[in-house]
Motif scaffolding. Structure first.
Motif, PDB file in Angstrom:
ATOM      1  N   SER A   1       0.687  -1.043   0.070  1.00  0.00           N
ATOM      2  CA  SER A   1      -0.139   0.008   0.191  1.00  0.00           C
ATOM      3  C   SER A   1       0.693   1.192  -0.076  1.00  0.00           C
ATOM      4  CB  SER A   1      -0.930   0.081   1.253  1.00  0.00           C
ATOM      5  OG  SER A   1      -0.203   0.034   2.309  1.00  0.00           O
ATOM      6  N   ARG A   2       2.024   1.177   0.541  1.00  0.00           N
ATOM      7  CA  ARG A   2       2.780   2.401   0.475  1.00  0.00           C
ATOM      8  C   ARG A   2       3.340   2.593  -0.784  1.00  0.00           C
ATOM      9  NH1 ARG A   2       4.908   0.382   5.557  1.00  0.00           N
ATOM     10  NH2 ARG A   2       6.433  -0.786   4.430  1.00  0.00           N
ATOM     11  N   ASP A   3       3.687   1.601  -1.525  1.00  0.00           N
ATOM     12  CA  ASP A   3       4.264   1.736  -2.848  1.00  0.00           C
ATOM     13  C   ASP A   3       3.429   2.036  -3.962  1.00  0.00           C
ATOM     14  OD1 ASP A   3       6.793   1.382  -1.737  1.00  0.00           O
ATOM     15  OD2 ASP A   3       6.615  -0.877  -2.239  1.00  0.00           O
ATOM     16  N   ASP A   4       1.860   2.225  -3.656  1.00  0.00           N
ATOM     17  CA  ASP A   4       0.792   2.201  -4.408  1.00  0.00           C
ATOM     18  C   ASP A   4       0.586   0.962  -5.502  1.00  0.00           C
ATOM     19  OD1 ASP A   4       0.991   5.985  -4.398  1.00  0.00           O
ATOM     20  OD2 ASP A   4      -0.133   4.623  -3.082  1.00  0.00           O
ATOM     21  N   VAL A   5       1.081  -0.016  -4.861  1.00  0.00           N
ATOM     22  CA  VAL A   5       0.795  -1.336  -5.778  1.00  0.00           C
ATOM     23  C   VAL A   5      -0.453  -1.856  -5.569  1.00  0.00           C
ATOM     24  CG1 VAL A   5       1.924  -3.574  -6.611  1.00  0.00           C
ATOM     25  CG2 VAL A   5       3.314  -1.455  -5.897  1.00  0.00           C
ATOM     26  N   GLY A   6      -1.449  -2.210  -6.514  1.00  0.00           N
ATOM     27  CA  GLY A   6      -2.496  -2.790  -6.573  1.00  0.00           C
ATOM     28  C   GLY A   6      -3.047  -3.551  -7.599  1.00  0.00           C
ATOM     29  N   ALA A   7      -4.159  -4.145  -7.513  1.00  0.00           N
ATOM     30  CA  ALA A   7      -4.593  -4.803  -8.447  1.00  0.00           C
ATOM     31  C   ALA A   7      -5.280  -4.130  -9.630  1.00  0.00           C
ATOM     32  CB  ALA A   7      -5.828  -5.908  -8.212  1.00  0.00           C
ATOM     33  N   GLU A   8      -5.193  -4.186 -10.726  1.00  0.00           N
ATOM     34  CA  GLU A   8      -5.713  -3.565 -11.878  1.00  0.00           C
ATOM     35  C   GLU A   8      -6.694  -4.212 -12.656  1.00  0.00           C
ATOM     36  OE1 GLU A   8      -2.587  -2.183 -14.460  1.00  0.00           O
ATOM     37  OE2 GLU A   8      -1.791  -0.661 -13.018  1.00  0.00           O
ATOM     38  N   LEU A   9      -7.742  -3.255 -13.230  1.00  0.00           N
ATOM     39  CA  LEU A   9      -8.875  -3.923 -13.747  1.00  0.00           C
ATOM     40  C   LEU A   9      -9.262  -3.061 -15.057  1.00  0.00           C
ATOM     41  CD1 LEU A   9     -11.281  -6.329 -13.870  1.00  0.00           C
ATOM     42  CD2 LEU A   9     -12.482  -4.629 -12.214  1.00  0.00           C
ATOM     43  N   VAL A  10      -9.391  -3.760 -16.004  1.00  0.00           N
ATOM     44  CA  VAL A  10      -9.869  -3.056 -17.351  1.00  0.00           C
ATOM     45  C   VAL A  10     -11.454  -3.547 -17.526  1.00  0.00           C
ATOM     46  CG1 VAL A  10      -9.648  -2.478 -19.658  1.00  0.00           C
ATOM     47  CG2 VAL A  10      -7.774  -2.717 -18.284  1.00  0.00           C
ATOM     48  N   VAL A  11     -12.393  -2.320 -17.508  1.00  0.00           N
ATOM     49  CA  VAL A  11     -13.707  -2.672 -17.716  1.00  0.00           C
ATOM     50  C   VAL A  11     -13.928  -1.957 -19.234  1.00  0.00           C
ATOM     51  CG1 VAL A  11     -14.445  -2.998 -15.493  1.00  0.00           C
ATOM     52  CG2 VAL A  11     -14.682  -0.790 -16.427  1.00  0.00           C
ATOM     53  N   PHE A  12     -14.795  -2.429 -19.991  1.00  0.00           N
ATOM     54  CA  PHE A  12     -15.319  -1.663 -21.168  1.00  0.00           C
ATOM     55  C   PHE A  12     -16.798  -1.394 -21.055  1.00  0.00           C
ATOM     56  CE2 PHE A  12     -11.767  -4.677 -21.973  1.00  0.00           C
ATOM     57  CZ  PHE A  12     -11.177  -3.860 -22.984  1.00  0.00           C
ATOM     58  N   VAL A  13     -16.955   0.027 -21.377  1.00  0.00           N
ATOM     59  CA  VAL A  13     -18.308   0.685 -21.147  1.00  0.00           C
ATOM     60  C   VAL A  13     -18.721   0.962 -22.597  1.00  0.00           C
ATOM     61  CG1 VAL A  13     -17.891   1.278 -19.009  1.00  0.00           C
ATOM     62  CG2 VAL A  13     -17.240   2.825 -20.923  1.00  0.00           C
ATOM     63  N   PRO A  14     -19.902   0.778 -22.931  1.00  0.00           N
ATOM     64  CA  PRO A  14     -20.542   1.397 -24.314  1.00  0.00           C
ATOM     65  C   PRO A  14     -20.621   2.809 -24.188  1.00  0.00           C
ATOM     66  CG  PRO A  14     -22.260   0.645 -22.909  1.00  0.00           C
ATOM     67  CD  PRO A  14     -20.945   0.400 -22.126  1.00  0.00           C
ATOM     68  N   THR A  15     -20.761   3.501 -25.459  1.00  0.00           N
ATOM     69  CA  THR A  15     -20.751   5.006 -25.724  1.00  0.00           C
ATOM     70  C   THR A  15     -22.210   5.246 -25.579  1.00  0.00           C
ATOM     71  OG1 THR A  15     -18.446   5.117 -26.581  1.00  0.00           O
ATOM     72  CG2 THR A  15     -20.080   6.637 -26.933  1.00  0.00           C
ATOM     73  N   TYR A  16     -22.761   6.280 -24.882  1.00  0.00           N
ATOM     74  CA  TYR A  16     -24.101   6.689 -25.017  1.00  0.00           C
ATOM     75  C   TYR A  16     -24.518   7.421 -26.477  1.00  0.00           C
ATOM     76  CZ  TYR A  16     -28.534   9.326 -23.932  1.00  0.00           C
ATOM     77  OH  TYR A  16     -29.662   9.736 -23.878  1.00  0.00           O
ATOM     78  N   VAL A  17     -25.134   7.124 -27.268  1.00  0.00           N
ATOM     79  CA  VAL A  17     -25.196   7.927 -28.597  1.00  0.00           C
ATOM     80  C   VAL A  17     -26.812   8.540 -28.742  1.00  0.00           C
ATOM     81  CG1 VAL A  17     -23.257   6.905 -29.502  1.00  0.00           C
ATOM     82  CG2 VAL A  17     -25.629   5.690 -29.679  1.00  0.00           C
ATOM     83  N   ARG A  18     -27.861   8.185 -27.882  1.00  0.00           N
ATOM     84  CA  ARG A  18     -29.081   8.446 -27.896  1.00  0.00           C
ATOM     85  C   ARG A  18     -29.309   9.855 -28.689  1.00  0.00           C
ATOM     86  NH1 ARG A  18     -33.738  10.133 -25.732  1.00  0.00           N
ATOM     87  NH2 ARG A  18     -35.729   9.271 -26.605  1.00  0.00           N
ATOM     88  N   GLU A  19     -28.771  10.927 -28.066  1.00  0.00           N
ATOM     89  CA  GLU A  19     -28.894  12.218 -28.301  1.00  0.00           C
ATOM     90  C   GLU A  19     -28.399  12.363 -29.922  1.00  0.00           C
ATOM     91  OE1 GLU A  19     -30.586  14.573 -26.791  1.00  0.00           O
ATOM     92  OE2 GLU A  19     -30.817  13.183 -25.094  1.00  0.00           O
TER      93      GLU A  19
END
Length: 183
Positions: free
Chosen positions: A64-82
């Motif tokens: 925690s001192r070294d700011d090391v942690g798990a990383e996660l990539v999530v994918f989100v769709p793009t809102y295009v209604r407008e």
């Protein structure tokens, strides 16, 4: 198995106390009826187990001192209604695209979300840093790797505040600009 700092501290203190009070003067377990079907640990094994927990706690603290942690990539769709309604107002256009944009989530001094990135070193992407505070949350808005332009403070009771952090880099409007949807 992962332990929180609180769990590790409790286990370490319990093992330390247990090691002192568990054995009589002949180094035998005082009351074996409290144990399960397994034979009890020897005093040496208790010391070894205690050291393993201490090592695990030190490793967790240094991570925690070294700011090391798990990383996660999530994918989100793009809102295009407008955008779709502007292009074809009479069609039943979908609200989201099928293509997905990555968001990298990682630990820093809080939870960091890098929008549109898969690599934490990509400083061209905007990011949000979420920090826990004693009575709420702070969300720092960074349009790039520089200073935040605003902080969204949310108290635990739900009251929220938007605090400009860099006046020259932040435009405050009463609605979302149409250009975010149309270009």
């Amino acid at each position: 198995m992962k332990f929180t700092e609180r769990e590790l501290s409790t286990i370490v203190e319990a093992l330390d106390f247990w090691e002192e009070g568990l054995y009589d003067e002949d180094q035998r377990i005082m009351d074996e009826s409290q144990l399960s079907r397994e034979s009890p640990l020897s005093q040496r094994e208790v010391r070894d187990l205690l050291q393993r927990f201490l090592d695990e706690r030190e490793k967790a603290n240094s991570s925690s001192r070294d700011d090391v942690g798990a990383e996660l990539v999530v994918f989100v769709p793009t809102y295009v209604r407008e955008r779709n309604l502007t292009i074809s107002p009479n069609t039943e256009a979908g609200e989201y695209t099928y293509s997905k944009t990555p968001i990298l989530i990682g630990c820093s001094s809080g939870l960091r979300l890098i929008l549109g990135a898969r690599d934490k070193s990509d400083v061209s992407k905007p990011d949000l840093l979420v920090e826990r505070r004693p009575h709420g949350w702070s969300v720092f808005v960074h349009p790039n790797a520089g200073d935040p332009v605003a902080v969204l403070a949310i108290r635990d009771d739900g009251e929220s505040f938007l605090v400009p952090a860099n006046e020259g880099a932040l435009r405050i409007t009463s609605e979302i600009p149409r250009s975010i949807d149309l270009h």
